[in-house]
Design a protein around this motif. Structure first.
Motif, PDB file in Angstrom:
ATOM      1  N   MET A  68      28.640   6.283   2.190  1.00 52.60           N
ATOM      2  CA  MET A  68      28.745   7.175   3.333  1.00 52.60           C
ATOM      3  C   MET A  68      30.160   7.727   3.411  1.00 52.60           C
ATOM      4  O   MET A  68      31.121   7.055   3.110  1.00 52.60           O
ATOM      5  N   CYS A  69      30.285   8.940   3.825  1.00 53.32           N
ATOM      6  CA  CYS A  69      31.588   9.565   4.024  1.00 53.32           C
ATOM      7  C   CYS A  69      32.356   8.775   5.081  1.00 53.32           C
ATOM      8  O   CYS A  69      31.812   8.436   6.125  1.00 53.32           O
ATOM      9  N   PRO A  70      33.638   8.456   4.858  1.00 52.42           N
ATOM     10  CA  PRO A  70      34.369   7.603   5.785  1.00 52.42           C
ATOM     11  C   PRO A  70      34.730   8.254   7.117  1.00 52.42           C
ATOM     12  O   PRO A  70      35.271   7.603   7.979  1.00 52.42           O
ATOM     13  N   LEU A  88      32.793   9.438   9.676  1.00 53.96           N
ATOM     14  CA  LEU A  88      32.013   8.857  10.763  1.00 53.96           C
ATOM     15  C   LEU A  88      31.302   7.604  10.265  1.00 53.96           C
ATOM     16  O   LEU A  88      30.643   7.629   9.237  1.00 53.96           O
ATOM     17  N   LYS A  89      31.419   6.555  11.011  1.00 53.93           N
ATOM     18  CA  LYS A  89      30.771   5.289  10.680  1.00 53.93           C
ATOM     19  C   LYS A  89      29.373   5.273  11.295  1.00 53.93           C
ATOM     20  O   LYS A  89      29.046   6.069  12.167  1.00 53.93           O
ATOM     21  N   THR A  90      28.550   4.332  10.851  1.00 55.74           N
ATOM     22  CA  THR A  90      27.183   4.215  11.350  1.00 55.74           C
ATOM     23  C   THR A  90      27.165   4.070  12.869  1.00 55.74           C
ATOM     24  O   THR A  90      26.349   4.694  13.553  1.00 55.74           O
ATOM     25  N   HIS A  91      28.094   3.284  13.410  1.00 54.68           N
ATOM     26  CA  HIS A  91      28.172   3.107  14.860  1.00 54.68           C
ATOM     27  C   HIS A  91      28.436   4.449  15.559  1.00 54.68           C
ATOM     28  O   HIS A  91      27.808   4.763  16.573  1.00 54.68           O
ATOM     29  N   ASP A  92      29.363   5.241  14.998  1.00 51.29           N
ATOM     30  CA  ASP A  92      29.678   6.554  15.565  1.00 51.29           C
ATOM     31  C   ASP A  92      28.458   7.467  15.520  1.00 51.29           C
ATOM     32  O   ASP A  92      28.153   8.169  16.482  1.00 51.29           O
ATOM     33  N   GLU A 122      24.740  12.216   5.902  1.00 51.52           N
ATOM     34  CA  GLU A 122      25.312  11.903   4.587  1.00 51.52           C
ATOM     35  C   GLU A 122      25.071  13.037   3.605  1.00 51.52           C
ATOM     36  O   GLU A 122      25.957  13.390   2.832  1.00 51.52           O
TER      37      GLU A 122
END
Length: 159
Positions: free
Chosen positions: A1-3, A5-9, A66
């Motif tokens: 995943m691109c850094p 935005l994280k999954t939580h975001d 993604e």
């Protein structure tokens, strides 16, 4: 995943976009969001074509994010005409003006938080998350985003 935005975001964004809280983001909800932020040229059919289905659950939303992130990161704007590039640049300038509330040519964390609040996408009282978002793209470390840094952020690329 691109850094960026994280999954939580992405989960928080998903919850904000899911206006009827049914666990899905519909094309209608995406259209509503785009109109809210001033991207009115995306029609329902265009978005449905891009998304590929009438709605997205959280997993689909993350995969969609993604795919567009990697597409922007690896392919850039290959194949675009100079007219399309110019139109994209004009749209980014207009979006930048929305966030640059005091017209000083920079977006501060306070301005970012204010605009996100007006759009109904911000509920926290502190500006720490906005400062962190800015820090990711703040290539000259002045604590604010200039237009080029903003453009990098909007195109989801790492400076």
């Amino acid at each position: 995943m691109c850094p960026v935005l994280k999954t939580h975001d992405l989960g928080k964004i998903f919850e904000e976009l899911d206006q009827d809280s049914n666990g899905f983001i519909s094309v209608e909800e995406l259209c509503s969001f785009f109109k809210k932020v001033g991207i009115v040229n995306a029609t329902h059919n265009e978005l449905k074509s891009i998304v590929g289905r009438p709605n997205l659950d959280l997993g689909d939303f993350i995969m969609f994010y993604e795919s567009i992130s990697m597409s922007n990161h690896t392919h850039g704007d290959k194949g675009k005409s100079s007219h399309e590039d110019h139109e994209d640049e004009k749209e980014l300038v207009e979006a930048f003006k929305v966030f640059d509330m005091n017209n000083d040519g920079f977006i501060s964390s306070d301005e970012l938080q204010s605009v996100l609040s007006r759009l109904g996408m911000w509920e926290e009282t502190g500006g720490g998350d906005c400062r962190r978002m800015i820090r990711v793209f703040d290539s000259n470390a002045d604590g604010m985003l200039d237009f080029e840094e903003f453009k990098n952020m909007m195109l989801l690329t790492i400076p």
